[in-house]
Design a protein around this motif. Sequence first.
Motif, mmCIF file in Angstrom:
data_model
loop_
_atom_site.group_PDB
_atom_site.id
_atom_site.type_symbol
_atom_site.label_atom_id
_atom_site.label_comp_id
_atom_site.label_asym_id
_atom_site.label_seq_id
_atom_site.Cartn_x
_atom_site.Cartn_y
_atom_site.Cartn_z
ATOM 1 N N GLY A 277 0.818 -1.211 0.000
ATOM 2 C CA GLY A 277 0.000 0.000 0.000
ATOM 3 C C GLY A 277 0.851 1.261 0.000
ATOM 4 N N ALA A 278 1.918 1.270 0.805
ATOM 5 C CA ALA A 278 2.802 2.439 0.855
ATOM 6 C C ALA A 278 3.526 2.639 -0.472
ATOM 7 N N SER B 170 8.111 17.121 8.141
ATOM 8 C CA SER B 170 8.392 18.415 7.521
ATOM 9 C C SER B 170 7.638 18.501 6.199
ATOM 10 N N TYR B 171 6.847 19.560 6.052
ATOM 11 C CA TYR B 171 6.071 19.719 4.821
ATOM 12 C C TYR B 171 6.888 20.351 3.703
ATOM 13 N N ASN B 172 8.173 20.548 3.944
ATOM 14 C CA ASN B 172 9.076 21.008 2.896
ATOM 15 C C ASN B 172 9.885 19.857 2.309
ATOM 16 N N LYS B 173 9.606 18.637 2.774
ATOM 17 C CA LYS B 173 10.368 17.473 2.320
ATOM 18 C C LYS B 173 9.421 16.349 1.910
ATOM 19 N N PRO B 174 8.751 16.504 0.773
ATOM 20 C CA PRO B 174 7.774 15.487 0.356
ATOM 21 C C PRO B 174 8.381 14.106 0.139
ATOM 22 N N ASP B 175 9.660 14.031 -0.254
ATOM 23 C CA ASP B 175 10.268 12.718 -0.495
ATOM 24 C C ASP B 175 10.314 11.858 0.765
ATOM 25 N N GLU B 176 10.249 12.484 1.925
ATOM 26 C CA GLU B 176 10.273 11.705 3.168
ATOM 27 C C GLU B 176 8.952 10.975 3.423
ATOM 28 N N PHE B 177 7.960 11.205 2.558
ATOM 29 C CA PHE B 177 6.677 10.503 2.666
ATOM 30 C C PHE B 177 6.594 9.292 1.730
ATOM 31 N N PHE B 178 7.644 9.063 0.951
ATOM 32 C CA PHE B 178 7.628 7.966 -0.011
ATOM 33 C C PHE B 178 8.643 6.916 0.416
ATOM 34 N N LYS C 248 17.819 6.737 3.239
ATOM 35 C CA LYS C 248 17.889 6.417 4.674
ATOM 36 C C LYS C 248 17.477 7.617 5.536
ATOM 37 N N GLN C 249 16.567 8.415 5.011
ATOM 38 C CA GLN C 249 16.063 9.578 5.734
ATOM 39 C C GLN C 249 14.550 9.623 5.596
ATOM 40 N N GLY C 250 13.843 9.415 6.728
ATOM 41 C CA GLY C 250 12.394 9.429 6.698
ATOM 42 C C GLY C 250 11.826 10.340 7.759
ATOM 43 N N ASN C 251 10.539 10.186 7.989
ATOM 44 C CA ASN C 251 9.885 10.918 9.072
ATOM 45 C C ASN C 251 9.134 9.927 9.956
ATOM 46 N N ALA C 252 8.398 10.444 10.921
ATOM 47 C CA ALA C 252 7.724 9.566 11.881
ATOM 48 C C ALA C 252 6.792 8.575 11.196
ATOM 49 N N ILE C 253 6.118 9.012 10.121
ATOM 50 C CA ILE C 253 5.118 8.160 9.478
ATOM 51 C C ILE C 253 5.777 7.063 8.646
ATOM 52 N N THR C 254 6.688 7.444 7.753
ATOM 53 C CA THR C 254 7.296 6.430 6.902
ATOM 54 C C THR C 254 8.193 5.482 7.696
ATOM 55 N N LEU D 27 -2.326 4.495 5.788
ATOM 56 C CA LEU D 27 -2.140 5.102 4.471
ATOM 57 C C LEU D 27 -2.880 6.433 4.364
ATOM 58 N N GLN D 28 -4.047 6.509 4.993
ATOM 59 C CA GLN D 28 -4.776 7.778 4.969
ATOM 60 C C GLN D 28 -3.991 8.877 5.680
ATOM 61 N N ILE D 29 -3.397 8.544 6.811
ATOM 62 C CA ILE D 29 -2.565 9.522 7.533
ATOM 63 C C ILE D 29 -1.397 9.942 6.657
ATOM 64 N N LEU D 30 -0.766 8.973 5.997
ATOM 65 C CA LEU D 30 0.349 9.270 5.105
ATOM 66 C C LEU D 30 -0.083 10.248 4.006
ATOM 67 N N LEU D 31 -1.248 10.000 3.403
ATOM 68 C CA LEU D 31 -1.751 10.859 2.322
ATOM 69 C C LEU D 31 -2.150 12.238 2.838
ATOM 70 N N GLU D 32 -2.811 12.260 3.999
ATOM 71 C CA GLU D 32 -3.250 13.543 4.562
ATOM 72 C C GLU D 32 -2.065 14.444 4.873
ATOM 73 N N GLU D 33 -1.030 13.855 5.453
ATOM 74 C CA GLU D 33 0.150 14.654 5.793
ATOM 75 C C GLU D 33 0.941 15.027 4.538
#
Length: 290
Positions: free
Chosen positions: A86-87, A147-155, A163-169, A258-264
């Motif tokens: 899903g991710a 960080s909403y300035n780093k969209p790649d951290e959501f993928f 090797k750099q993510g955020n709390a969700i990924t 996945l919804q949280i991931l998309l919303e953020e």
Amino acid sequence: MQQTKELNALFTLIDDPDVEVYSHVSERIVDFGKAIIPNLENLWENTLSEEVQDRIANLIHRLHFTDLKHDLIEWRDSGQHDLLFGALLIAKYQYPDLQTTPVLQEIEKIRRNVWLELNSYLTPLEQANVLSSIMYNYYSLKGGEVSYNKPDEFFVNKVLATKQGNAITNGIIYQVMCELLDINARVINIPKQFIVAFFQDDYDESTYIGHPQNKILFFVDATTGQAHSHNDIENYFKRIGATPIKAHYKPISHKRSLQILLEELSKCYHLPSNETMRNELQELVELLDA
């Protein structure tokens, strides 16, 4: 797709200044489905007009997005709801040509390294320490606040590559690891957090009628892999001025993750020029609710 007279005719009308004509032409092109994408890409490469290139790029995006919606509906309606798959579907929003094999190989590499360090004599906390040590020390996965300035951290594909993510990924990857290793740990519904709870082996959310907090052994912040006690979580609730309730300690579904991931992720596209992207991501959120 083989070039036909109809396609040639449609392609010659892509630059039509009449909005109604272009709308009809674009809808007909999209009706051909993703098989037409190579033709459009070839047309883009041989077009000098930037305006026409933008229209072609938009058509290609629409075709990819339609295909993504179809795949996400299939995932939603399946009985498995594989979290990693899903991710990866979400990652295809930004990277439609994503090859999943390298991602799966990276996940398997981490899983195997952890598995080699586990044995039946380890306590759940020791298991968590092994998993965190491999992921964050040996594998060098890093995490930070969303960080909403780093969209790649959501993928997840980019997170595993850089090797750099955020709390969700990071949380999604952590839970995927736990599932692959048969560790009873799940992301729970703590406000403004993506916290993984390690449950007692006999906990089954579908049958347990008591307070799920009573079945939680400890918590892990997947941003860093650090373990936290019940007192730590209670102090967090005090800091944010919230009263913990039963629902906060229940595992959230993979669909909700996945919804949280998309919303953020949608919050990364806050500029007026990105309104279409925000709307599309919200459409995917709602699609998962259906």
